[in-house]
Design a protein around this motif. Sequence first.
Motif, PDB file in Angstrom:
ATOM      1  N   TYR A  78       0.825  -1.208   0.000  1.00  9.68           N
ATOM      2  CA  TYR A  78       0.000   0.000   0.000  1.00  9.68           C
ATOM      3  C   TYR A  78       0.859   1.260   0.000  1.00  9.68           C
ATOM      4  N   LEU A  79       1.904   1.266   0.810  1.00  5.64           N
ATOM      5  CA  LEU A  79       2.771   2.438   0.866  1.00  5.64           C
ATOM      6  C   LEU A  79       3.416   2.692  -0.495  1.00  5.64           C
ATOM      7  N   CYS A  80       4.006   1.660  -1.072  1.00  8.65           N
ATOM      8  CA  CYS A  80       4.689   1.829  -2.362  1.00  8.65           C
ATOM      9  C   CYS A  80       3.706   2.180  -3.475  1.00  8.65           C
ATOM     10  N   PHE A  81       2.606   1.460  -3.539  1.00  4.60           N
ATOM     11  CA  PHE A  81       1.640   1.672  -4.612  1.00  4.60           C
ATOM     12  C   PHE A  81       1.081   3.084  -4.590  1.00  4.60           C
ATOM     13  N   ILE A  83       0.539   8.253  -6.710  1.00  2.22           N
ATOM     14  CA  ILE A  83       0.043   9.615  -6.474  1.00  2.22           C
ATOM     15  C   ILE A  83       1.109  10.640  -6.850  1.00  2.22           C
ATOM     16  N   VAL A  84       2.354  10.395  -6.480  1.00  3.44           N
ATOM     17  CA  VAL A  84       3.422  11.324  -6.860  1.00  3.44           C
ATOM     18  C   VAL A  84       3.569  11.372  -8.378  1.00  3.44           C
ATOM     19  N   LEU A  85       3.509  10.218  -9.029  1.00  5.39           N
ATOM     20  CA  LEU A  85       3.612  10.187 -10.484  1.00  5.39           C
ATOM     21  C   LEU A  85       2.413  10.876 -11.132  1.00  5.39           C
ATOM     22  N   GLY A  86       1.215  10.625 -10.595  1.00  6.26           N
ATOM     23  CA  GLY A  86       0.025  11.271 -11.138  1.00  6.26           C
ATOM     24  C   GLY A  86       0.055  12.780 -10.981  1.00  6.26           C
ATOM     25  N   LEU A  87       0.523  13.239  -9.818  1.00  2.64           N
ATOM     26  CA  LEU A  87       0.626  14.690  -9.613  1.00  2.64           C
ATOM     27  C   LEU A  87       1.719  15.305 -10.483  1.00  2.64           C
ATOM     28  N   LEU A 144       2.668  14.254 -13.367  1.00  2.00           N
ATOM     29  CA  LEU A 144       2.230  14.234 -14.758  1.00  2.00           C
ATOM     30  C   LEU A 144       0.885  14.927 -14.970  1.00  2.00           C
ATOM     31  N   SER A 145       0.397  15.621 -13.959  1.00  2.28           N
ATOM     32  CA  SER A 145      -0.936  16.220 -14.072  1.00  2.28           C
ATOM     33  C   SER A 145      -0.990  17.342 -15.105  1.00  2.28           C
ATOM     34  N   PHE A 146       0.125  17.907 -15.468  1.00  2.00           N
ATOM     35  CA  PHE A 146       0.115  18.945 -16.497  1.00  2.00           C
ATOM     36  C   PHE A 146       0.002  18.335 -17.896  1.00  2.00           C
ATOM     37  N   THR A 147       0.178  17.028 -17.995  1.00  7.74           N
ATOM     38  CA  THR A 147      -0.005  16.351 -19.277  1.00  7.74           C
ATOM     39  C   THR A 147      -1.376  15.675 -19.277  1.00  7.74           C
ATOM     40  N   VAL A 148      -1.675  14.977 -20.325  1.00  7.88           N
ATOM     41  CA  VAL A 148      -2.961  14.289 -20.441  1.00  7.88           C
ATOM     42  C   VAL A 148      -2.984  13.008 -19.608  1.00  7.88           C
ATOM     43  N   VAL A 149      -1.843  12.480 -19.244  1.00  4.97           N
ATOM     44  CA  VAL A 149      -1.746  11.180 -18.582  1.00  4.97           C
ATOM     45  C   VAL A 149      -1.987  11.256 -17.069  1.00  4.97           C
ATOM     46  N   GLY A 150      -1.606  12.332 -16.423  1.00  2.30           N
ATOM     47  CA  GLY A 150      -1.603  12.403 -14.963  1.00  2.30           C
ATOM     48  C   GLY A 150      -2.960  12.296 -14.313  1.00  2.30           C
ATOM     49  N   ILE A 151      -3.937  13.042 -14.786  1.00  4.51           N
ATOM     50  CA  ILE A 151      -5.259  13.047 -14.149  1.00  4.51           C
ATOM     51  C   ILE A 151      -5.963  11.695 -14.311  1.00  4.51           C
ATOM     52  N   LEU A 169      -4.526   8.837 -14.554  1.00  5.16           N
ATOM     53  CA  LEU A 169      -3.781   7.947 -13.662  1.00  5.16           C
ATOM     54  C   LEU A 169      -4.253   8.116 -12.228  1.00  5.16           C
ATOM     55  N   LEU A 170      -4.368   9.351 -11.769  1.00  7.13           N
ATOM     56  CA  LEU A 170      -4.872   9.606 -10.415  1.00  7.13           C
ATOM     57  C   LEU A 170      -6.295   9.083 -10.246  1.00  7.13           C
ATOM     58  N   THR A 171      -7.114   9.267 -11.231  1.00  6.48           N
ATOM     59  CA  THR A 171      -8.498   8.799 -11.164  1.00  6.48           C
ATOM     60  C   THR A 171      -8.560   7.285 -10.990  1.00  6.48           C
TER      61      THR A 171
END
Length: 195
Positions: free
Chosen positions: A25-28, A33-37, A39-46, A48-50
């Motif tokens: 859980y910690l790693c996942f 979340i760090v990767l999603g945030l 990349l949030s300025f690109t099309v992929v990040g949001i 991914l977070l969702t």
Amino acid sequence: MKRAIMLHVQNVIFLLYTFVSGVFYLCFYLVSIVLGLALSFTVVGIPLLTNVLRTTQNLVQHERIQTKIYTDISIEPLAMRPRAKGNQWMQAKTELMNVRNWISIYWLMQKFVLGCISLVIGVLIYIAPVCFAFIPLLYPFVELHFFGSVVDSGLKALQIMSLGIILMIGCSKLGNGLVLLIGGYTRLMFKAIRR
């Protein structure tokens, strides 16, 4: 006797499962979340977070099932929420604004600390006493040290073996209590999510 041994094996499995799931859980969540945030300025990040936030519901239910299997603590399941309607951005907004997702992530990531504690205590109260019981068979072949002294005689080996047997008998209640404590943690997690 057989039932007591099976209970101890079940407790060891649950303590090791708690550690492994806590690390997962910690790693996942930390990485995604760090990767999603990031990349949030690109099309992929949001998206991914969702998708990561959608996993919380299934993982929390998985924790409830594992707690029931290993500790026999029944917890009322959470109501499955329907998927948000609308386009991808509306679904993302719904998932990001849902407080239950973030509370679930917080409680699941905290399980890492509980898992580390359960690993250490599980090794000390279940695995170490069994190893102590085999010292008389091992000391002639392997140089063993126990709290700074060398185990070089049969008397020392028998003393350590008797300590292991005493620990096996005495620590069983401590192990059962720790397993129930972890089951209580899952129950607290569900109470916090339901609020």
